[in-house]
Scaffold this active site. Structure first.
Site, PDB file in Angstrom:
ATOM      1  N   TYR A 159      37.021  38.327  36.569  1.00 50.73           N
ATOM      2  CA  TYR A 159      38.244  38.245  37.532  1.00 50.73           C
ATOM      3  C   TYR A 159      38.135  39.182  38.942  1.00 50.73           C
ATOM      4  O   TYR A 159      37.494  40.102  38.890  1.00 50.73           O
ATOM      5  CB  TYR A 159      39.522  38.872  36.791  1.00 50.73           C
ATOM      6  CG  TYR A 159      39.845  38.492  35.585  1.00 50.73           C
ATOM      7  CD1 TYR A 159      39.468  36.900  35.233  1.00 50.73           C
ATOM      8  CD2 TYR A 159      40.632  39.073  34.513  1.00 50.73           C
ATOM      9  CE1 TYR A 159      39.801  36.346  34.215  1.00 50.73           C
ATOM     10  CE2 TYR A 159      41.046  38.327  33.403  1.00 50.73           C
ATOM     11  CZ  TYR A 159      40.682  37.048  33.233  1.00 50.73           C
ATOM     12  OH  TYR A 159      41.156  36.588  31.953  1.00 50.73           O
ATOM     13  N   GLY A 160      38.446  38.477  40.060  1.00 54.20           N
ATOM     14  CA  GLY A 160      38.551  39.123  41.179  1.00 54.20           C
ATOM     15  C   GLY A 160      36.927  39.083  41.680  1.00 54.20           C
ATOM     16  O   GLY A 160      36.560  40.127  42.338  1.00 54.20           O
TER      17      GLY A 160
END
Length: 313
Positions: free
Chosen positions: A51-52
């Site tokens: 994520y990210g």
């Protein structure tokens, strides 16, 4: 807030999904959402190394520094970060957990989840590596994500046969519009006492009521940022037909479709914590308030009749 057991610890029945951290939210905005979650009683935070592009773990860890002992952190490994960081092989599991621990700024991960099955690695190899992490104290419990019911059965059999740590949770795409886990994943979780952790509980926002049939997705929403083909699949006439029917049922009871989405999930077998993302503090508050509605057996039967009608249609 109500808590439910997952493995050896309790989690809030609503968890915070952290997939927006590092992409739609910067570090300051992440902190605001995390603080809102804590204020609302959320004590379960779910992220992943991917994520990210690894920023989600970093931002989450910084936001929880002063609260670490009072919360439960879940993260995941296995999805492709780059050419070297991916998969569920033993060597990479050892590397991935240390990377996540460093980014999160903690000495243990409460729930470490295999983000998806790896067809190139036997589940015994992965479970053996995860068992070592539990024995070393780096991980408290392990879980799976995006596994089928059959794959959950297989993993349970391997753990039992070899005396290895066992999965205590299954995290899958599951909501009022995507009910497929009820066919195999949820029954497997019931058989083996795994907790169910649904993601996308609001169908990428379609179950919030913010989208309109035939109209483009509002700027800044999740669906507005998806490729047109993917967004159109979510915003299909069939899905809007279901949303209209479900909204009517919710209104009959004096509730919104968002509240129905959470209440229905909370009433499903083996349900442990509903993983809901948020980009603003007010969204966190709405998600938490939604689980105050407890569906009766009659309510659930009414919805089941509706689902049958959807299937027949």
């Amino acid at each position: 807030m109500e808590t439910r057991r997952i493995g050896s610890f309790e989690v809030s029945v609503v968890g915070l999904g952290c997939n927006n951290f590092g992409t739609r939210l910067d570090e300051a905005a992440t902190r605001n959402v995390v603080e809102a979650a804590l204020a609302a009683g959320i004590r379960f935070f779910d992220t992943a190394d991917i994520y990210g592009n690894t920023k989600s773990e970093e931002f989450l860890g910084q936001a929880l520094t002063a609260h670490r002992d009072g919360v439960r952190i879940a993260t995941k490994f296995g999805m492709r970060i780059d050419a070297e960081r991916h998969g569920a092989g033993a060597a990479y599991v050892r590397r991935a957990v240390d990377d996540s621990l460093r980014r999160l700024g903690t000495d243990r991960i409460d729930l470490y989840q295999q983000h998806g099955p790896d067809p190139n690695v036997p589940i015994e190899e992965t479970l053996t590596a995860l068992d070592r992490l539990v024995r070393d104290g780096k991980v408290r419990e392990i879980g799976n994500s995006n596994f089928s019911g059959e794959q959950i059965d297989d993993a349970e059999s391997v753990s039992e046969q070899h005396g290895l740590a066992r999965f205590v949770s299954a995290q899958n795409h599951f909501n009022l519009l995507h009910r497929e886990p009820l066919e195999d994943v949820v029954p497997a979780c019931v058989r083996h006492a795994l907790g169910v952790l649904p993601y996308f509980p609001l169908a990428s926002g379609l179950l919030t009521g913010k989208y309109r049939r035939g109209a483009p997705a509002p700027a800044g929403t999740r669906l507005s940022q998806l490729p047109e083909e993917r967004a159109s699949r979510v915003m299909s006439d069939r899905n809007f037909d279901q949303v209209d029917e479900l909204s009517a049922i919710a209104a009959e009871h004096g509730h919104t479709i968002l509240e129905l989405a959470f209440a229905w999930l909370a009433a499903q077998p083996a349900m442990t914590s509903i993983i809901a993302g948020a980009t603003r503090p007010e969204q966190v508050a709405a998600n938490v308030e939604a689980v105050d509605w407890r569906l009766s057996d009659d309510d659930l039967a009414q919805l089941e009749q509706l689902f049958v009608a959807f299937s027949d249609g």
